[in-house]
Motif scaffolding. Structure first.
Motif, PDB file in Angstrom:
ATOM      1  N   LYS A 109       0.802  -1.221   0.000  1.00 52.26           N
ATOM      2  CA  LYS A 109       0.000   0.000   0.000  1.00 52.26           C
ATOM      3  C   LYS A 109       0.839   1.278   0.000  1.00 52.26           C
ATOM      4  CE  LYS A 109      -4.059   2.022   2.160  1.00 52.26           C
ATOM      5  NZ  LYS A 109      -5.107   1.815   3.161  1.00 52.26           N
ATOM      6  N   PRO A 110       1.833   1.432   0.887  1.00 46.65           N
ATOM      7  CA  PRO A 110       2.614   2.684   0.866  1.00 46.65           C
ATOM      8  C   PRO A 110       3.379   2.884  -0.443  1.00 46.65           C
ATOM      9  CG  PRO A 110       3.224   1.332   2.771  1.00 46.65           C
ATOM     10  CD  PRO A 110       2.232   0.574   1.988  1.00 46.65           C
ATOM     11  N   LYS A 111       3.887   1.794  -1.018  1.00 47.69           N
ATOM     12  CA  LYS A 111       4.598   1.909  -2.289  1.00 47.69           C
ATOM     13  C   LYS A 111       3.664   2.389  -3.389  1.00 47.69           C
ATOM     14  CE  LYS A 111       6.274  -2.251  -2.612  1.00 47.69           C
ATOM     15  NZ  LYS A 111       7.015  -3.458  -3.004  1.00 47.69           N
ATOM     16  N   VAL A 112       2.471   1.820  -3.439  1.00 47.88           N
ATOM     17  CA  VAL A 112       1.495   2.201  -4.457  1.00 47.88           C
ATOM     18  C   VAL A 112       1.058   3.654  -4.241  1.00 47.88           C
ATOM     19  CG1 VAL A 112      -0.870   1.779  -5.260  1.00 47.88           C
ATOM     20  CG2 VAL A 112       0.707  -0.141  -4.962  1.00 47.88           C
ATOM     21  N   MET A 113       0.789   4.021  -3.005  1.00 48.37           N
ATOM     22  CA  MET A 113       0.371   5.403  -2.727  1.00 48.37           C
ATOM     23  C   MET A 113       1.461   6.400  -3.100  1.00 48.37           C
ATOM     24  SD  MET A 113      -2.725   5.388  -1.871  1.00 48.37           S
ATOM     25  CE  MET A 113      -2.779   7.128  -1.522  1.00 48.37           C
ATOM     26  N   ASN A 114       2.705   6.075  -2.817  1.00 52.13           N
ATOM     27  CA  ASN A 114       3.823   6.952  -3.166  1.00 52.13           C
ATOM     28  C   ASN A 114       3.896   7.148  -4.679  1.00 52.13           C
ATOM     29  OD1 ASN A 114       6.159   8.506  -2.837  1.00 52.13           O
ATOM     30  ND2 ASN A 114       7.476   6.712  -3.005  1.00 52.13           N
ATOM     31  N   ARG A 115       3.777   6.056  -5.414  1.00 56.09           N
ATOM     32  CA  ARG A 115       3.816   6.153  -6.876  1.00 56.09           C
ATOM     33  C   ARG A 115       2.635   6.958  -7.408  1.00 56.09           C
ATOM     34  NH1 ARG A 115       5.939   0.464  -9.428  1.00 56.09           N
ATOM     35  NH2 ARG A 115       7.951   0.478  -8.373  1.00 56.09           N
ATOM     36  N   LEU A 116       1.450   6.730  -6.866  1.00 49.69           N
ATOM     37  CA  LEU A 116       0.268   7.465  -7.320  1.00 49.69           C
ATOM     38  C   LEU A 116       0.398   8.961  -7.027  1.00 49.69           C
ATOM     39  CD1 LEU A 116      -2.581   4.986  -6.391  1.00 49.69           C
ATOM     40  CD2 LEU A 116      -1.817   5.617  -8.691  1.00 49.69           C
ATOM     41  N   ARG A 139       3.177   0.563 -14.330  1.00 48.68           N
ATOM     42  CA  ARG A 139       3.954  -0.045 -13.236  1.00 48.68           C
ATOM     43  C   ARG A 139       3.105  -0.190 -11.975  1.00 48.68           C
ATOM     44  NH1 ARG A 139       7.901   3.147 -15.727  1.00 48.68           N
ATOM     45  NH2 ARG A 139       7.666   4.835 -14.218  1.00 48.68           N
ATOM     46  N   VAL A 140       2.279   0.803 -11.682  1.00 44.76           N
ATOM     47  CA  VAL A 140       1.376   0.710 -10.527  1.00 44.76           C
ATOM     48  C   VAL A 140       0.382  -0.422 -10.746  1.00 44.76           C
ATOM     49  CG1 VAL A 140      -0.467   1.873  -9.237  1.00 44.76           C
ATOM     50  CG2 VAL A 140       1.612   3.126  -9.832  1.00 44.76           C
ATOM     51  N   GLU A 141      -0.159  -0.498 -11.951  1.00 44.81           N
ATOM     52  CA  GLU A 141      -1.105  -1.567 -12.267  1.00 44.81           C
ATOM     53  C   GLU A 141      -0.463  -2.937 -12.062  1.00 44.81           C
ATOM     54  OE1 GLU A 141      -3.986  -2.959 -15.966  1.00 44.81           O
ATOM     55  OE2 GLU A 141      -2.354  -1.543 -16.347  1.00 44.81           O
ATOM     56  N   SER A 142       0.765  -3.099 -12.507  1.00 44.79           N
ATOM     57  CA  SER A 142       1.473  -4.369 -12.333  1.00 44.79           C
ATOM     58  C   SER A 142       1.679  -4.697 -10.859  1.00 44.79           C
ATOM     59  CB  SER A 142       2.832  -4.323 -13.040  1.00 44.79           C
ATOM     60  OG  SER A 142       2.653  -4.231 -14.426  1.00 44.79           O
ATOM     61  N   GLU A 143       2.024  -3.692 -10.084  1.00 42.93           N
ATOM     62  CA  GLU A 143       2.244  -3.896  -8.644  1.00 42.93           C
ATOM     63  C   GLU A 143       0.951  -4.325  -7.946  1.00 42.93           C
ATOM     64  OE1 GLU A 143       4.527  -4.252  -5.306  1.00 42.93           O
ATOM     65  OE2 GLU A 143       5.317  -3.617  -7.248  1.00 42.93           O
TER      66      GLU A 143
END
Length: 91
Positions: free
Chosen positions: A6-13, A49-53
C-alpha cells in the motif's frame, strides 16, 4: 492489499498526480507538443507499473489465498475476475 504494498502504491500514485499537474501546466503554458507527449508517455508507463504492482499483490494475496482455501465459490470468483480483467485489457 498487503501492508507493505500500500505505501509503495500510494507513493507512486502521488508522484503520478504531480506529473499530471505538471502536464496541465505545460498545456496552459503552450509548451512544445512533443514535450507534452513525452510526459504523457511517462505517466502512462508509471500507471502501468502501478497496475502491475497491484495485480501482483492481488495474485499473491487474494488469488493464492482463494486457491489455498476450501471455498470453491471463492476460487471460481477469483478466476472469473481475472478473466474479465484480462478481457478488458485486451480491448
Amino acid at each position: 492489499m498487503q501492508t507493505e504494498t500500500k505505501p509503495k502504491v500510494m507513493n507512486r500514485l502521488n508522484r503520478i498526480e504531480g506529473q499530471v499537474r505538471g502536464i496541465a501546466r505545460m498545456v496552459e503554458e503552450d509548451r512544445y507538443c512533443i514535450d507534452i507527449l513525452t510526459q504523457l508517455q511517462a505517466v502512462r508507463a508509471a500507471l502501468s507499473r502501478v497496475e502491475s504492482e497491484v495485480l501482483k499483490d492481488h495474485m499473491d494475496h487474494c488469488v493464492i489465498g482463494a486457491i489455498a482455501g476450501d471455498d470453491l465459490a471463492d476460487r471460481k470468483a477469483k478466476a472469473t475476475e481475472l478473466i474479465e480483467l484480462l478481457g478488458r485489457a485486451s480491448r
